[in-house]
Design a protein around this motif. Structure first.
Motif, mmCIF file in Angstrom:
data_model
loop_
_atom_site.group_PDB
_atom_site.id
_atom_site.type_symbol
_atom_site.label_atom_id
_atom_site.label_comp_id
_atom_site.label_asym_id
_atom_site.label_seq_id
_atom_site.Cartn_x
_atom_site.Cartn_y
_atom_site.Cartn_z
ATOM 1 N N TYR A 149 0.767 -1.201 0.036
ATOM 2 C CA TYR A 149 0.013 -0.109 -0.016
ATOM 3 C C TYR A 149 0.820 1.343 -0.071
ATOM 4 O O TYR A 149 2.204 1.184 0.127
ATOM 5 C CB TYR A 149 -0.889 -0.122 1.143
ATOM 6 N N VAL A 150 0.249 2.621 -0.309
ATOM 7 C CA VAL A 150 0.816 3.605 -0.110
ATOM 8 C C VAL A 150 0.520 4.299 0.924
ATOM 9 O O VAL A 150 -0.919 4.308 1.167
ATOM 10 C CB VAL A 150 0.469 4.315 -1.609
ATOM 11 N N GLU B 156 5.114 10.453 -0.247
ATOM 12 C CA GLU B 156 4.480 9.222 -0.368
ATOM 13 C C GLU B 156 5.197 8.126 -0.078
ATOM 14 O O GLU B 156 6.394 7.870 -0.840
ATOM 15 C CB GLU B 156 3.740 9.088 -1.503
ATOM 16 N N VAL B 157 5.023 6.820 0.475
ATOM 17 C CA VAL B 157 5.809 5.712 0.590
ATOM 18 C C VAL B 157 4.932 4.359 0.382
ATOM 19 O O VAL B 157 3.753 4.471 0.550
ATOM 20 C CB VAL B 157 6.124 5.755 2.305
ATOM 21 N N VAL B 158 5.899 3.712 -0.377
ATOM 22 C CA VAL B 158 5.213 2.416 -0.721
ATOM 23 C C VAL B 158 5.845 1.400 0.539
ATOM 24 O O VAL B 158 6.737 1.349 0.777
ATOM 25 C CB VAL B 158 5.895 2.055 -1.980
ATOM 26 N N CYS B 159 4.701 0.715 0.905
ATOM 27 C CA CYS B 159 5.033 -0.336 1.994
ATOM 28 C C CYS B 159 4.539 -1.508 1.571
ATOM 29 O O CYS B 159 3.762 -1.840 0.833
ATOM 30 C CB CYS B 159 3.873 -0.040 3.165
ATOM 31 N N VAL B 160 5.541 -2.375 1.771
ATOM 32 C CA VAL B 160 5.374 -3.774 1.515
ATOM 33 C C VAL B 160 5.279 -5.041 2.643
ATOM 34 O O VAL B 160 6.271 -4.341 3.494
ATOM 35 C CB VAL B 160 6.266 -4.442 0.294
ATOM 36 N N ALA C 99 -3.289 8.219 -3.010
ATOM 37 C CA ALA C 99 -3.568 8.096 -1.686
ATOM 38 C C ALA C 99 -3.999 9.336 -1.112
ATOM 39 O O ALA C 99 -4.618 9.307 -0.239
ATOM 40 C CB ALA C 99 -1.958 7.820 -1.322
ATOM 41 N N ARG C 100 -3.568 10.593 -1.754
ATOM 42 C CA ARG C 100 -3.991 12.025 -1.077
ATOM 43 C C ARG C 100 -5.567 12.081 -1.553
ATOM 44 O O ARG C 100 -6.341 12.172 -0.398
ATOM 45 C CB ARG C 100 -3.354 12.914 -1.824
ATOM 46 N N LEU C 101 -5.800 11.638 -2.747
ATOM 47 C CA LEU C 101 -7.186 11.735 -3.129
ATOM 48 C C LEU C 101 -8.157 10.953 -2.214
ATOM 49 O O LEU C 101 -9.170 11.310 -1.745
ATOM 50 C CB LEU C 101 -7.320 11.411 -4.472
ATOM 51 N N MET C 102 -7.647 9.781 -2.280
ATOM 52 C CA MET C 102 -8.692 8.664 -1.362
ATOM 53 C C MET C 102 -8.683 8.931 -0.084
ATOM 54 O O MET C 102 -10.133 8.883 0.668
ATOM 55 C CB MET C 102 -8.072 7.242 -1.563
ATOM 56 N N GLY C 103 -7.769 9.695 0.581
ATOM 57 C CA GLY C 103 -7.659 9.983 1.937
ATOM 58 C C GLY C 103 -8.952 10.890 2.143
ATOM 59 O O GLY C 103 -9.590 11.111 3.221
#
Length: 170
Positions: A17-18, A26-30, A59-63
């Motif tokens: 996820y981001v 913005e960070v990608v997390c695995v 990520a910004r938009l969905m938040g």
């Protein structure tokens, strides 16, 4: 897209996820479970999916949209259901767009389909849910349960059909 930071997150649920940090990065997390469960090709497809989200500001938009849906749910009960359904519909559409872009970027739609299935199957057996996912839109949702209009992600079968159409175009 400049290479974003990558965080490895300890979790028994395979996912990616981001997240948007307070400073706007913005960070990608695995998750560790994804690293253990997925093949290198599946991980490539997952990362391509997440890069699409970063490139398009999802990520910004969905938040922001989720905050709007929460506000509608708390303050305006008459419009809450249509607002929530609209927000979730847009979220599902962004997921399909990220799937399409990842499939085109890697040239291997089957790898993305396989990653979705790997994460869904392994995640279904894992519990409890990872609470960090409450502030992020994960690669796969916790389940396909509930009304389709309330889900943040398309179902696994819908994603597979979508990826099959992309494969046919390639």
């Amino acid at each position: 897209v400049p290479a974003p930071p990558l965080w490895i997150v300890e979790s028994i649920r395979p996912n990616s996820y981001v997240v948007v940090e307070p400073d706007g990065v913005e960070v990608v997390c695995v998750t560790t479970a994804a690293l253990e469960s997925c093949t290198p090709s599946e991980l490539d497809a997952m990362l391509a999916h997440e890069l699409f989200h970063i490139a398009h500001g999802d990520a910004r938009l969905m938040g922001r949209l989720e905050a709007l849906a929460e506000l509608a749910d708390r303050k305006a009960s008459l419009v809450a259901d249509p607002v929530i359904a609209s927000v979730r519909g847009l979220m599902r559409q962004r997921e399909l767009s990220a799937d399409r872009a990842a499939a085109l970027l890697t040239g291997r739609p089957a790898d993305l389909d396989s990653a979705v299935r790997t994460c869904t199957d392994a995640g279904a057996a894992a519990s409890p849910p990872d609470l960090r996912l409450a502030v992020a839109v994960p690669f796969v949702a916790d389940s396909d349960a509930g009304a389709p209009e309330q889900r943040t992600h398309p179902g696994i079968d819908e994603r597979a059909r979508h990826l099959a159409r992309v494969a046919a175009q390639l």
